[in-house]
Design a protein around this motif. Structure first.
Motif, PDB file in Angstrom:
ATOM      1  N   ALA A 134       6.707   1.068   9.287  1.00  7.29           N
ATOM      2  CA  ALA A 134       7.140  -0.145   8.603  1.00  7.29           C
ATOM      3  C   ALA A 134       7.852   0.150   7.287  1.00  7.29           C
ATOM      4  O   ALA A 134       8.670  -0.628   6.838  1.00  7.29           O
ATOM      5  CB  ALA A 134       5.923  -1.043   8.329  1.00  7.29           C
ATOM      6  N   ALA A 135       7.540   1.318   6.649  1.00  9.06           N
ATOM      7  CA  ALA A 135       8.176   1.648   5.364  1.00  9.06           C
ATOM      8  C   ALA A 135       8.642   3.099   5.382  1.00  9.06           C
ATOM      9  O   ALA A 135       8.126   3.932   4.630  1.00  9.06           O
ATOM     10  CB  ALA A 135       7.180   1.420   4.220  1.00  9.06           C
ATOM     11  N   PRO A 136       9.594   3.456   6.190  1.00 11.60           N
ATOM     12  CA  PRO A 136       9.986   4.861   6.372  1.00 11.60           C
ATOM     13  C   PRO A 136      10.575   5.512   5.104  1.00 11.60           C
ATOM     14  O   PRO A 136      10.335   6.674   4.835  1.00 11.60           O
ATOM     15  CB  PRO A 136      11.017   4.801   7.479  1.00 11.60           C
ATOM     16  CG  PRO A 136      11.531   3.411   7.454  1.00 11.60           C
ATOM     17  CD  PRO A 136      10.413   2.552   6.995  1.00 11.60           C
ATOM     18  N   TRP A 137      11.343   4.754   4.314  1.00  9.28           N
ATOM     19  CA  TRP A 137      11.996   5.368   3.155  1.00  9.28           C
ATOM     20  C   TRP A 137      11.000   5.806   2.099  1.00  9.28           C
ATOM     21  O   TRP A 137      11.185   6.820   1.442  1.00  9.28           O
ATOM     22  CB  TRP A 137      13.019   4.406   2.554  1.00  9.28           C
ATOM     23  CG  TRP A 137      14.188   4.255   3.473  1.00  9.28           C
ATOM     24  CD1 TRP A 137      14.526   3.164   4.207  1.00  9.28           C
ATOM     25  CD2 TRP A 137      15.128   5.278   3.781  1.00  9.28           C
ATOM     26  NE1 TRP A 137      15.633   3.414   4.982  1.00  9.28           N
ATOM     27  CE2 TRP A 137      16.032   4.728   4.730  1.00  9.28           C
ATOM     28  CE3 TRP A 137      15.306   6.595   3.384  1.00  9.28           C
ATOM     29  CZ2 TRP A 137      17.079   5.447   5.270  1.00  9.28           C
ATOM     30  CZ3 TRP A 137      16.363   7.290   3.920  1.00  9.28           C
ATOM     31  CH2 TRP A 137      17.247   6.733   4.848  1.00  9.28           C
ATOM     32  N   PHE A 138       9.953   5.047   1.972  1.00  8.19           N
ATOM     33  CA  PHE A 138       8.934   5.454   1.006  1.00  8.19           C
ATOM     34  C   PHE A 138       8.220   6.715   1.475  1.00  8.19           C
ATOM     35  O   PHE A 138       7.866   7.579   0.686  1.00  8.19           O
ATOM     36  CB  PHE A 138       7.937   4.321   0.775  1.00  8.19           C
ATOM     37  CG  PHE A 138       8.466   3.279  -0.164  1.00  8.19           C
ATOM     38  CD1 PHE A 138       8.568   3.566  -1.530  1.00  8.19           C
ATOM     39  CD2 PHE A 138       8.869   2.042   0.292  1.00  8.19           C
ATOM     40  CE1 PHE A 138       9.062   2.616  -2.410  1.00  8.19           C
ATOM     41  CE2 PHE A 138       9.368   1.100  -0.585  1.00  8.19           C
ATOM     42  CZ  PHE A 138       9.467   1.373  -1.940  1.00  8.19           C
ATOM     43  N   ILE A 139       8.028   6.802   2.795  1.00 10.10           N
ATOM     44  CA  ILE A 139       7.356   7.995   3.325  1.00 10.10           C
ATOM     45  C   ILE A 139       8.258   9.219   3.145  1.00 10.10           C
ATOM     46  O   ILE A 139       7.797  10.294   2.752  1.00 10.10           O
ATOM     47  CB  ILE A 139       7.000   7.781   4.809  1.00 10.10           C
ATOM     48  CG1 ILE A 139       5.964   6.674   4.911  1.00 10.10           C
ATOM     49  CG2 ILE A 139       6.486   9.079   5.424  1.00 10.10           C
ATOM     50  CD1 ILE A 139       4.676   6.959   4.145  1.00 10.10           C
TER      51      ILE A 139
ATOM     52  N   PHE B 150       0.811  -1.209   0.000  1.00  9.78           N
ATOM     53  CA  PHE B 150       0.000   0.000   0.000  1.00  9.78           C
ATOM     54  C   PHE B 150       0.853   1.270   0.000  1.00  9.78           C
ATOM     55  O   PHE B 150       0.643   2.177  -0.821  1.00  9.78           O
ATOM     56  CB  PHE B 150      -0.931   0.002   1.219  1.00  9.78           C
ATOM     57  CG  PHE B 150      -1.669   1.300   1.379  1.00  9.78           C
ATOM     58  CD1 PHE B 150      -2.695   1.661   0.500  1.00  9.78           C
ATOM     59  CD2 PHE B 150      -1.328   2.195   2.376  1.00  9.78           C
ATOM     60  CE1 PHE B 150      -3.354   2.852   0.639  1.00  9.78           C
ATOM     61  CE2 PHE B 150      -1.988   3.393   2.510  1.00  9.78           C
ATOM     62  CZ  PHE B 150      -3.009   3.726   1.656  1.00  9.78           C
ATOM     63  N   ILE B 151       1.810   1.355   0.901  1.00  7.08           N
ATOM     64  CA  ILE B 151       2.588   2.597   1.050  1.00  7.08           C
ATOM     65  C   ILE B 151       3.412   2.899  -0.198  1.00  7.08           C
ATOM     66  O   ILE B 151       3.319   4.003  -0.741  1.00  7.08           O
ATOM     67  CB  ILE B 151       3.499   2.517   2.296  1.00  7.08           C
ATOM     68  CG1 ILE B 151       2.645   2.454   3.563  1.00  7.08           C
ATOM     69  CG2 ILE B 151       4.413   3.746   2.357  1.00  7.08           C
ATOM     70  CD1 ILE B 151       1.783   3.686   3.795  1.00  7.08           C
ATOM     71  N   PRO B 152       4.197   1.928  -0.694  1.00  4.16           N
ATOM     72  CA  PRO B 152       4.909   2.229  -1.946  1.00  4.16           C
ATOM     73  C   PRO B 152       3.960   2.563  -3.079  1.00  4.16           C
ATOM     74  O   PRO B 152       4.232   3.444  -3.901  1.00  4.16           O
ATOM     75  CB  PRO B 152       5.664   0.932  -2.242  1.00  4.16           C
ATOM     76  CG  PRO B 152       5.788   0.259  -0.931  1.00  4.16           C
ATOM     77  CD  PRO B 152       4.564   0.600  -0.167  1.00  4.16           C
ATOM     78  N   GLY B 153       2.823   1.878  -3.112  1.00  9.27           N
ATOM     79  CA  GLY B 153       1.832   2.161  -4.152  1.00  9.27           C
ATOM     80  C   GLY B 153       1.326   3.582  -4.045  1.00  9.27           C
ATOM     81  O   GLY B 153       1.174   4.278  -5.053  1.00  9.27           O
ATOM     82  N   LEU B 154       1.069   4.017  -2.799  1.00  4.85           N
ATOM     83  CA  LEU B 154       0.613   5.390  -2.561  1.00  4.85           C
ATOM     84  C   LEU B 154       1.649   6.406  -3.051  1.00  4.85           C
ATOM     85  O   LEU B 154       1.331   7.380  -3.744  1.00  4.85           O
ATOM     86  CB  LEU B 154       0.369   5.583  -1.057  1.00  4.85           C
ATOM     87  CG  LEU B 154      -0.194   6.935  -0.630  1.00  4.85           C
ATOM     88  CD1 LEU B 154      -1.648   7.092  -1.077  1.00  4.85           C
ATOM     89  CD2 LEU B 154      -0.083   7.093   0.884  1.00  4.85           C
ATOM     90  N   VAL B 155       2.901   6.134  -2.712  1.00  9.97           N
ATOM     91  CA  VAL B 155       3.982   7.053  -3.078  1.00  9.97           C
ATOM     92  C   VAL B 155       4.171   7.096  -4.591  1.00  9.97           C
ATOM     93  O   VAL B 155       4.188   8.166  -5.209  1.00  9.97           O
ATOM     94  CB  VAL B 155       5.303   6.644  -2.385  1.00  9.97           C
ATOM     95  CG1 VAL B 155       6.460   7.482  -2.921  1.00  9.97           C
ATOM     96  CG2 VAL B 155       5.180   6.788  -0.895  1.00  9.97           C
ATOM     97  N   ILE B 156       4.283   5.913  -5.155  1.00  9.28           N
ATOM     98  CA  ILE B 156       4.532   5.851  -6.606  1.00  9.28           C
ATOM     99  C   ILE B 156       3.347   6.420  -7.373  1.00  9.28           C
ATOM    100  O   ILE B 156       3.508   7.175  -8.339  1.00  9.28           O
ATOM    101  CB  ILE B 156       4.851   4.397  -7.037  1.00  9.28           C
ATOM    102  CG1 ILE B 156       6.191   3.981  -6.430  1.00  9.28           C
ATOM    103  CG2 ILE B 156       4.901   4.257  -8.557  1.00  9.28           C
ATOM    104  CD1 ILE B 156       6.461   2.491  -6.467  1.00  9.28           C
ATOM    105  N   GLY B 157       2.147   6.098  -6.907  1.00  8.55           N
ATOM    106  CA  GLY B 157       0.935   6.627  -7.553  1.00  8.55           C
ATOM    107  C   GLY B 157       0.901   8.144  -7.504  1.00  8.55           C
ATOM    108  O   GLY B 157       0.575   8.812  -8.496  1.00  8.55           O
TER     109      GLY B 157
END
Lengths: 228, 198
Positions: free
Chosen positions: B18-23, A8-15
């Motif tokens: 859980a995913a700090p770098w993406f944030i 979800f998080i990478p998808g949110l960022v990339i999106g």
């Protein structure tokens, strides 16, 4: 967080990056109208409308002047103008020629559908005013600029030269002699006509600017384009 | 949907940890786009608007330029005579008026019935070669009028495209011009076959 949370998080960022990137691409390439809607664009458009209208009005002023030159030349060049009856109506003849010339010029401009009323003043100088019957309008988006395309020109040419010429004609007609010392002679390079042919004036070939070189008498001097 | 439900159980903040770098990347991207949209784009647009206002100032100047009195009437008349006989004296007078009144980074091209006039002057500003120095010129304005012979005359005004920041550094555009172009740009003079700023 399980594996779906990681998606979800990478998808949110990339999106988000894709959406912003696409928006930037649109602004940079497709949305040509964007710059016209920023602060200053209305002022810029207004100035453009005014300057465009001023250019048309400047063109009109020149056209009015050219038409006067053309009409004067045709008046002088016209054999019919030397008919004694027409001497009396020289101003009327000029008006007809001028308006014909104006219509020819105006037909090639944006003023072709704007009618004009002409006011003439033949006292010493030739003064012509053109009063437009309609406005000249130009607009862009919701900005509209209006102007009345009136004009006024002054040409340093005295139509009364024809009266003086007529006087000379009358004098010549009585004794059939050239009146070399006539005041008319000072103004016009009219040579003595051959006997019985008053119309046979000298053809003056002189550069009078716009005036066609072949004219039947010398146009009175001091006009900016008629100066000798 | 199941993902959101899952996250509600663990918490959004938990997912962030859980995913700090993406944030971090996310906020960095937001910052970059913020800069682009709020600073860079308005700067470019303002530069364009400034360019348009500058062009408008040239438009008003050229109207007054054409109104100027000359030995043959006004500047329209000078052009008319020049187009008739390509007289060098007339060209000199036109050029003198131009230098008095217009900016030096201006070039004039004259078209009569959509065709460039003959002779060396007013027929080449370099736009057909892609500009004087690459893309360094732009058609800024034009003025159309009827001449005495009822022909349509169009005068194109080109100028160096100095609104683009990378072209501000061009100090000597004349040196890029060939002989014919040199004769047309207001700020350039041809001396001993070499085009120089004048």
């Amino acid at each position: 967080m399980d594996s779906k949370g990681y998606i979800f998080i990478p998808g949110l960022v990339i999106g988000t990056l894709i959406i912003f990137g696409y928006a930037l691409l649109l602004f940079a390439t497709e949305n040509k109208d964007l710059p016209t809607k920023v602060i200053g664009s209305m002022q810029s458009d207004s100035l453009k409308l005014i300057s465009d209208a001023e250019k048309e009005l400047l063109d009109l002023d020149n056209i009015a002047r050219y038409a006067a030159y053309n009409a004067l030349v045709k008046l002088g060049d016209s054999n019919t103008a030397w008919d004694t009856n027409l001497f009396a109506n020289i101003e009327r003849d000029f008006n007809i020629l001028y308006e014909k010339e104006m219509n020819e010029y105006l037909g090639k401009t944006i003023f072709r559908n704007i009618g004009f009323t002409y006011i003439y003043d033949f006292d010493n100088k030739l003064i012509i005013e053109g009063l437009a019957k309609e406005e000249l309008t130009s607009e862009k988006d919701f900005i509209k600029y209006r102007a009345m395309p009136n004009f006024k020109i002054i040409v340093d040419y005295d139509l009364k030269v024809y009266d003086r010429l007529y006087k000379r004609y009358s004098e010549w007609g009585k004794d059939k002699k050239c009146v070399q010392n006539s005041d008319v002679f000072e103004e016009m390079s009219v040579i003595c006509a051959e006997e019985g042919e008053f119309l046979n004036f000298e053809v003056v070939t002189k550069d009078f600017g716009y005036v066609q070189p072949k004219i039947k008498f010398k146009i009175r001097k001091t006009g900016e384009l008629f100066s000798t | 949907m199941r993902v959101f439900l899952k996250m509600n159980k663990k918490g959004f903040i938990g997912a962030v940890f859980a995913a700090p770098w993406f944030i971090i990347l996310f906020f960095f991207a937001l910052f970059v786009f913020f800069i682009i949209f709020t600073i860079v784009i308005p700067f470019i647009v303002n530069d364009e608007i400034k360019g348009e206002i500058e062009d408008s100032s040239l438009s008003f100047s050229l109207i007054n330029f054409f109104r100027m009195q000359s030995s043959k009437g006004n500047v329209h008349d000078l052009f008319y005579y020049y187009m008739k006989n390509s007289d060098a004296g007339l060209f000199d007078e036109i050029r003198t008026r131009m230098r008095e009144f217009l900016d030096k980074d201006v070039c004039i091209e004259v078209l009569v019935n959509e065709k460039t006039i003959s002779g060396e002057h007013f027929n080449d500003c370099g736009e057909k070669q892609g500009g004087v120095v690459g893309v360094a010129i732009k058609l800024t304005d034009n003025y159309e009028f009827l001449n005495f012979d009822k022909e349509k005359v169009k005068v194109n005004f080109y100028r160096l495209n100095i609104n683009k920041f990378w072209l501000r550094q061009i100090r000597d555009p004349c040196s890029f011009l060939d002989k014919n172009q040199c004769l047309n740009w207001v700020g350039c003079v041809l001396e001993q076959g070499e085009c120089k700023n004048g």
